[in-house]
Design a protein around this motif. Structure first.
Motif, PDB file in Angstrom:
ATOM      1  N   CYS A 162       9.256  31.436  50.597  1.00  0.00           N
ATOM      2  CA  CYS A 162       9.899  32.495  51.387  1.00  0.00           C
ATOM      3  C   CYS A 162      11.163  33.014  50.705  1.00  0.00           C
ATOM      4  N   ARG A 163      11.704  32.243  49.797  1.00  0.00           N
ATOM      5  CA  ARG A 163      12.859  32.656  48.990  1.00  0.00           C
ATOM      6  C   ARG A 163      14.066  33.018  49.850  1.00  0.00           C
TER       7      ARG A 163
ATOM      8  N   PHE B 159      18.173  29.923  49.506  1.00  0.00           N
ATOM      9  CA  PHE B 159      18.969  29.798  48.284  1.00  0.00           C
ATOM     10  C   PHE B 159      20.321  29.156  48.544  1.00  0.00           C
TER      11      PHE B 159
ATOM     12  N   MET C  61      21.738  28.923  41.031  1.00  0.00           N
ATOM     13  CA  MET C  61      21.152  29.278  42.311  1.00  0.00           C
ATOM     14  C   MET C  61      19.733  28.728  42.383  1.00  0.00           C
TER      15      MET C  61
ATOM     16  N   ALA D 291      26.409  35.610  45.196  1.00  0.00           N
ATOM     17  CA  ALA D 291      25.047  35.761  44.678  1.00  0.00           C
ATOM     18  C   ALA D 291      24.039  35.265  45.709  1.00  0.00           C
TER      19      ALA D 291
ATOM     20  N   THR E  89      23.956  37.809  48.722  1.00  0.00           N
ATOM     21  CA  THR E  89      23.285  39.097  48.495  1.00  0.00           C
ATOM     22  C   THR E  89      21.786  38.905  48.257  1.00  0.00           C
ATOM     23  N   THR E  90      21.425  37.819  47.586  1.00  0.00           N
ATOM     24  CA  THR E  90      19.999  37.593  47.335  1.00  0.00           C
ATOM     25  C   THR E  90      19.265  37.320  48.642  1.00  0.00           C
TER      26      THR E  90
ATOM     27  N   GLY F  97      18.997  40.449  50.643  1.00  0.00           N
ATOM     28  CA  GLY F  97      17.970  41.319  50.080  1.00  0.00           C
ATOM     29  C   GLY F  97      16.567  40.850  50.455  1.00  0.00           C
ATOM     30  N   ALA F  98      16.351  39.536  50.383  1.00  0.00           N
ATOM     31  CA  ALA F  98      15.018  39.003  50.690  1.00  0.00           C
ATOM     32  C   ALA F  98      14.696  39.181  52.173  1.00  0.00           C
TER      33      ALA F  98
ATOM     34  N   GLU G  42      15.962  41.477  54.186  1.00  0.00           N
ATOM     35  CA  GLU G  42      15.759  42.906  54.460  1.00  0.00           C
ATOM     36  C   GLU G  42      14.355  43.347  54.080  1.00  0.00           C
ATOM     37  N   LEU G  43      13.883  42.830  52.948  1.00  0.00           N
ATOM     38  CA  LEU G  43      12.519  43.181  52.537  1.00  0.00           C
ATOM     39  C   LEU G  43      11.502  42.711  53.564  1.00  0.00           C
ATOM     40  N   LEU G  44      11.702  41.499  54.099  1.00  0.00           N
ATOM     41  CA  LEU G  44      10.763  41.002  55.119  1.00  0.00           C
ATOM     42  C   LEU G  44      10.858  41.851  56.382  1.00  0.00           C
TER      43      LEU G  44
END
Lengths: 496, 895
Positions: free
Chosen positions: B52-53, B56, B63, B83, B86-87, B90-91, B93-95
């Motif tokens: 699922c990333r 982190f 990381m 880092a 934000t990562t 971002g992940a 938001e994509l989901l």
């Protein structure tokens, strides 16, 4: 073409009959295995370490360390796997080697088996390489007949067998954990590391997995010695490396050069520079997920660290040369399209992020992009690069991020001025016929698929831009250079 | 590995110094210390996927995903670097932009883990608006009767896929297609029900977003923790109740037998409780017709008739569905009030050889181990058990053992589902188990793989047994079993050299005229290799019904009082006579088949049939129906008007497990609480009340217990193996007998130090091969063996009242090998007539290689095709079990 090359890995390609094991043996084949058999286990690893050999599949991991980890992990069984799933479009380094000198790869695998303590090797080769597969199978049979593989390959009572497993065409199966899953008969998707395959790989056993070229290089190191191998290369990147030099270059083909050779030497000295009357614009290294470098970067040496610092990767050795006719936004879109197709879907950043990147790039190349999209591309590119599970995802944004770094003005031109500076994106161009140059030969009007060109024989022709689909057939077919590509009328015109 | 669990490391987590087990992951440590790290694909039952990333963290400047990062001594872990933030943002938001129900207004509400994460990190709708809209999602898959899959809100965490693989071992589903087109399923375009899915719902309960969700689900008003009424696995369940109805069930994670896991029946099979046709009033036969009556009328009539038929003309058939307390009171009634030992129950038809055999060899006729420990076996030999169908939760432990590298040997004429996990599959001829097992033992002895020290220290009878092995040379074994001897030898070596090794067995061993010999062969094998008394080893008969173990323990058997205390032992009898205040018979009573058989000669005049359905379940069922018709007075006490109740003179409406308090004892000897979730439906009553009330109306004393707990106290006072069992003590995770006193914690593994025999030693038995009673001949050329479907239970009285189960399997199927089918010119779906010497049945054929050539199989779940009219009632001389696993039949196409 040959000047500047050092053909070591490729020394037999095109020279020997790859179907005749005697040719390979006559040129020193399996001498490395024999020498390795005479060394004690620690000496083998030392030799490899001194050679400085790093993985030729792209990541550049020190081979000696990988093999040592595998050898040191307690287990009753270990495996050697050869990654011959060369999936990069336009890459044919491994294919040439497998087709031209399969024994060098088998020998490297046997040496790996000897060093890590494995009795079984598996070559995972893409099914799209029928000749390579046939030659590998033939070579395995011949080597077993000759006793170079088989029950006593690694010494009396120390067997080493090799079998071939065909891949089914998924790019992601070049990723080592996905490749192992595929061999195991599972869906070929990557898994997180650690554990690394050297600790827990095929069927949960320590597995050393190396690229075709790495294994062939290992055979050479043992046939000669570490110092011989390391006489070429840079401080951290030793030896020679094969590259598939393609794109708009005068002499495309397979080349082998010492690491540290500059891109300029490779493209201009060996490749003869850009073909036709065009100007060099960019070079992409590292395959579909490699980055793009501009002319100003041509003097950087080709080694793992320098390429990475410049925003691209060594990859398995693809080098694509582009001239001024290539639009860098369209270039990024093209490779994102590939990434979207090949994303296995397991992790969100790659599955969803590459798709977003592609959709945005499509918008930009088709006249729907905004300036905010450029920022979004950078942001998403970072998310995908940092967040993805495997190398496919982490490197997939390279074409976007590197072109944003070196060719940002092209993006800006697309979204702000609504023009494509390379005149490549159809939605930003029109074709016009210069009446003074047109001879009225009617070639273009005959070829136009939409009957959009009118004019009488021996009279000047003209293109109806309302009908034109901007396929470019007229421009390509005109023998007089009368068809010109021009910036297309702006969207506000289209609405009136 | 164990060192890793004990060793601790110190790490810094967001500035806080924490000590953690070296085997833990960063995510484990963070969650355990109250630091939330977003995650979707992590589940404590599953191996890390890293997919699922979202989890982190920064570990010493790198990381990494926390779910698969081990904690390392001295590491500095930060969950909040730029880092990382934000990562993760971002992940997420994509989901969210690909989540078709939107981020905020999702109807799953807080059940959705993605929504919780979105709230945790704070989602900015303006940022989301920048993204491109997702592709349209494929339609919702509603093909399964119990749950549905909505790809539009699926985040592809893969928990369902991994659950199906790692927990259930079915691997029905996987990711299908790739990239943004990825969904969950079995193949592109295939429906959920086209897969191998067993509908257990384990994936559904783990789904973090509600993409997999129960159909017709209702949030219950309250939940009651109890024990499942189906098989002997004895799973803990929370029954959900709204009003007077059972509306849901979910597994009890704290329950040691199932740890929250359930099968399709356990999770979805409770619709029968509130079925409209439940028996709600007593019925009395008047002028040949059953008509409603009051309890007083019915009970007075029963009391009067039972008074007339005291002594050996009376018999009762108890039930493995009743609680321990009810079975205890029932057998007490038979013995103390009716003055006879004629009480038996369906264990006679399933595991009587286990009790008869293992008591002789090991001193105790029960599973020696514990369900959970099976998963740690290094080798499991599963013989005569279709574990995934009949004991699905035990099967999960087999899968766990295999996933841990344990060996699995499956021995069965049929290629049962478990075979897919097996290292070795031996498909022997039905009824040839003694030859096969003795052949294995001969290899073990010949190759010196046995355990002489264990045998010398703990066993008797070895020399005689060893001599009997001489009869089982390779050629003989091969001829009798039809299995190549090399396979027999390979199984022998695998079993003998991978310890601890567990043997699992069920009806394939017991339901034979030589069932007791089969059981003795099994116990010989386990003793030979020193596996009895070892944790994760031993002999494990899998008991079929929720309380069949308990019904045996409670003495619902003609030869023993509760706790296997023999009726022919004067000192035992005196103890019970004192306690019960009655003279007790010293002669063992009649067994199940003998009771029904005794009607014909006039020996049995009245039968009290409680919670059983011999019209479908008895071998040679026509004979059983005839007996029920003939007997002078038949009382049937059940929850539905069963096929057997049609023959009754009086029908008494009983309460289901959901309507009563008491205990069940599951296959691993664990005594667990059954709790009343709702009041008895209609005018039904608990079996405890009914039997006690009959006794009281007959003037008997000792039947006025205040509660089930009160009954258990009486049981404990008279039954040494239950000596320390009280309702209070088993509130939490139950107690495994033997539990002699209130300070004893129960027994996880039997026979660790001594055997409960007079000598304290186990015994080997010399064995000879005996053929099944009926073998195929020219007239009846095929063997019929009986089996069960996962989706139904026994005579389907309960399961066929659950529409979803009926949808999954709605009819009898005659399974036959393609070769036999070709000879008969029969295809799957054709009607066939199956005829034996005793009767005939018509059902549809299913052509499958699961059946070996020459052998067909049928279940006994369907009244429309009552398989047991075909089966052979010839029985084992010791255990008196009929041979329902082998009879000769012929099959014809019905054109």
């Amino acid at each position: 073409m040959m000047r500047g090359q050092v053909r070591r890995v490729l020394r037999n390609c095109g020279v020997i009959d790859p179907c005749d094991i005697r040719h390979a043996v006559a040129r020193g084949g399996y001498a490395g295995l024999e020498r390795a058999r005479g060394m004690d286990p620690a000496a083998r690893l030392t030799e490899l370490e001194r050679s400085g050999l790093r993985g030729r599949g792209g990541a550049g991991f020190p081979v000696a360390r990988k093999w040592k980890t595998c050898a040191d992990t307690p287990s009753d069984t270990r495996y050697v796997v050869c990654n011959a799933d060369e999936g990069d479009p336009g890459a044919f380094m491994n294919r040439s080697l497998l087709e031209g000198d399969p024994h060098s790869v088998l020998e490297g695998m046997a040496i790996a088996g000897l060093t890590v303590g494995a009795a079984e090797g598996i070559i995972y080769c893409r099914a799209e390489y029928p000749l390579a597969l046939a030659r590998l199978r033939l070579a395995i049979g011949k080597a077993e007949e000759a006793g170079l593989l088989g029950p006593d390959a690694l010494g009396p009572g120390r067997p080493f067998h090799i079998r071939v497993k065909e891949g089914a065409g998924a790019f992601v199966c070049g990723e080592e954990t996905a490749l192992l899953a595929s061999i195991e008969g599972r869906r070929g998707t990557p898994r997180p590391r650690p554990p690394f395959p050297a600790v827990s790989g095929l069927w949960g056993r320590p597995t050393t997995i190396n690229n075709v070229e790495t294994l062939a290089s290992a055979a050479l190191i043992f046939r000669n010695d570490a110092a011989w191998f390391a006489e070429y290369g840079t401080a951290k990147s030793k030896g020679t490396k094969t590259f598939a030099l393609v794109g708009n270059v005068k002499r495309p083909g397979l080349v082998e050069v010492p690491l540290g050779t500059t891109l300029r030497q490779m493209i201009f000295d060996i490749g003869g520079g850009v073909a036709g009357d065009h100007r060099f614009k960019a070079v992409q290294t590292g395959g579909p997920s490699g980055g793009c470098l501009p002319e100003g970067s041509l003097d950087i040496p080709v080694d793992y660290e320098s390429l990475q610092a410049a925003g691209t990767i060594m990859g398995s050795g693809g080098v694509v040369v582009m001239d001024e006719r290539t639009c860098m936004v369209d270039f990024a879109r093209y490779f994102l399209d590939f990434a979207v197709d090949e994303s296995c879907g397991k992790c969100g950043p790659c599955r969803l992020g590459t798709h977003q990147l592609l959709r945005i790039l499509e918008d930009i190349t088709q006249g729907r992009g905004t300036e905010a999209d450029i920022e979004l591309l950078e942001e998403l590119g970072r998310t995908v690069a940092r967040g993805s599970l495997c190398g496919l995802g982490t490197s997939a944004p390279n074409p976007v991020l590197s072109t944003l770094r070196y060719f940002r003005d092209e993006y800006v031109a697309h979204v702000r001025s609504r023009r494509c500076p390379a005149h490549a994106c159809r939605d930003y161009i029109s074709y016009e016929i210069d009446e003074s140059e047109c001879t009225g030969c009617t070639v273009c009007s005959g070829l136009c698929p939409v009957q959009g060109i009118s004019g009488v024989r021996k009279g000047a022709h003209s293109i109806d831009s309302a009908v034109c689909i901007r396929c470019g057939v007229c421009s390509n077919s005109c023998n007089f250079g009368a068809v010109h590509t021009v910036d297309r009328a702006q969207p506000q015109d289209a609405t009136t | 590995m164990s060192d890793e669990r004990i060793r601790t490391v110190r790490v810094t987590l967001d500035g806080q110094t924490i000590e953690a087990a070296a085997s833990a992951t960063v995510l484990d440590v963070a969650l355990a210390n109250g630091v939330f790290i977003p995650h979707l694909c992590h589940h404590p039952d599953l191996r890390p996927a890293g997919a699922c990333r979202l989890c982190f963290v920064d570990v010493d400047g790198r990381m990494v995903t926390a779910c698969n990062a081990p904690v390392v001594e001295g590491a500095t872990i930060r969950t909040n670097t730029d880092a990382v933030k934000t990562t993760v943002r971002g992940a997420v938001e994509l989901l969210l932009v690909n989540h078709h129900r939107g981020a905020v207004d999702c109807e799953e509400g807080d059940a959705c883990e993605l929504r919780k994460i979105a709230r945790f990190i704070g989602i900015d709708e303006v940022r989301l608006a920048r993204f491109r809209r997702p592709e349209p999602a494929p339609p919702v898959d509603t093909s399964n009767p119990f749950f549905e899959y909505d790809p539009g809100i699926c985040v592809l965490c893969g928990i369902c896929v991994r659950t199906c693989d790692e927990v259930v071992g079915v691997s029905a589903i996987d990711f299908v297609r790739r990239g943004v087109h990825t969904t969950i399923g079995s193949a592109p375009g295939a429906k959920w029900m086209d897969s191998d899915c067993v509908s257990c719902g384990e994936c559904v309960v783990r789904c973090p977003t509600g993409s997999l969700s129960m159909r017709d689900s209702e949030v219950p008003e309250r939940e009651v923790r109890t024990t499942c009424t189906y098989c002997g696995c004895g799973c803990g369940i929370h029954l959900g109740v709204t009003g007077g109805r059972i509306v849901s069930a979910r597994g009890v994670r704290e329950n040691p037998s199932n740890e929250g896991r359930l099968c399709v029946k356990g999770r979805f099979g409770y619709g029968f409780v509130n079925a409209p046709d439940r028996l709600k009033k007593p019925l009395i036969r008047r002028d040949g017709v059953l008509v409603e009556a009051s309890w007083d009328e019915a009970l007075d009539l029963v009391a009067a008739k039972f008074t007339e038929h005291r002594g050996d003309a009376f018999a009762a058939i108890a039930s493995a569905k009743l609680t321990n307390e009810e079975n205890y009171v029932l057998q007490k009634f038979v013995r103390a009030v009716q003055g006879t030992n004629n009480v038996d129950h369906c264990a006679r038809l399933c595991h009587s050889p286990t009790v008869a055999g293992l008591v002789q060899s090991l001193g105790s006729g029960a599973m020696t181990g514990t369900t959970k420990d099976l998963g740690d076996s290094r080798c499991i030999l599963a013989i005569g058990t279709n574990t995934t169908a009949a004991h699905p939760i035990v099967a999960l432990q087999v899968v766990r053992a295999v996933h841990q590298g344990g060996k699995l040997i499956v021995i069965n004429p049929r290629e049962v589902d478990l075979a897919r996990h097996a290292d070795l599959v031996l498909r022997n001829r039905a009824g040839s188990d003694v030859a096969l097992l003795m052949g294995m033992m001969r290899v073990i002895v010949d190759e010196g793989l046995h355990d002489p020290a264990y045998i010398a220290a703990r066993c008797d009878g070895f020399d005689e047994f060893r001599e009997s092995l001489a009869r089982f040379d390779a050629a003989t074994v091969e001829e009798l079993t039809g299995v190549p001897f090399a396979q027999v030898a390979a199984a022998a070596r695998m079993y003998a050299t991978n310890g601890p090794a567990s043997i699992l067995y069920a009806m394939g061993i017991t339901q034979h005229t030589h069932g007791t010999d089969n059981v003795l062969a099994v116990s010989n094998l386990a003793l030979l290799t020193g596996n009895v008394g070892r944790t994760s080893g031993g002999v494990n008969p899998l008991r079929g019904q929720s309380n069949v173990q308990g019904a045996c323990d409670m003495g619902a058997l003609p030869n023993v009082f509760p706790g296997y205390q023999r009726v022919d032992r004067p000192e035992v009898r005196e103890k019970f006579e004192r306690a019960w205040g009655a003279r007790l018979d010293d002669m063992p009573g009649l067994t199940h088949l003998e009771i029904l058989g005794g009607v014909t000669g006039g020996r049995i005049r009245a039968i009290y049939l409680v919670g059983e359905n011999p019209a479908l379940s008895e071998a040679d069922a026509n004979h059983a129906r005839h007996a029920m018709e003939e007997v002078d007075f038949l009382v049937v006490q059940d929850i539905f008007l069963t096929e057997s109740a049609e023959y009754a003179d009086v029908v008494l409406p009983a309460a289901t497990f959901a309507e009563k308090d008491g205990t069940f004892t599951n296959t691993e000897r664990r005594v667990q609480r059954v709790r009343r979730a709702i009041d008895p439906v209609g005018d039904s009553r608990t079996d405890l009340w009914i039997t006690s009330e009959i006794a009281r109306r007959m003037g008997a004393a000792g039947f006025d217990h205040a509660s089930a707990a009160d009954v258990m106290d009486e049981i404990a006072s008279l039954t040494p193996i239950y000596g320390g069992v009280t309702h209070e003590r088993i509130e939490g995770s139950g107690i495994q007998w033997p539990c002699p006193d209130s300070s004893h914690a129960g027994t996880r593994t039997l026979h660790t130090e001594r055997f409960p025999t007079a000598s304290g030693r186990a015994r080997f038995f010399a064995l000879a091969y005996r053929a099944p009673d009926e073998e195929p001949d020219a007239e009846f050329p095929l063997v019929l063996t009986t089996e069960r479907s996962l989706y139904h239970y026994h005579t389907s009285t309960m399961t066929r009242r659950v529409p979803g189960l009926e949808q999954l399997r709605g009819e009898e199927l005659v399974e036959m090998h393609p070769r036999d089918a070709a000879a008969l010119r029969v295809s799957s779906g054709d009607q066939v007539r199956v005829t034996s010497r005793r009767g005939e049945v018509v059902a549809r054929a299913l052509v499958t290689e699961v059946s070996p050539p020459g052998t067909i199989s049928m279940t006994f779940h369907f009244h429309e095709a009552p398989t047991n009219v075909l089966t052979n009632a010839a029985f084992d001389p010791v255990a008196k079990i009929p041979e329902t696993k082998v009879c000769a039949v012929r099959v014809e196409a019905v054109r």
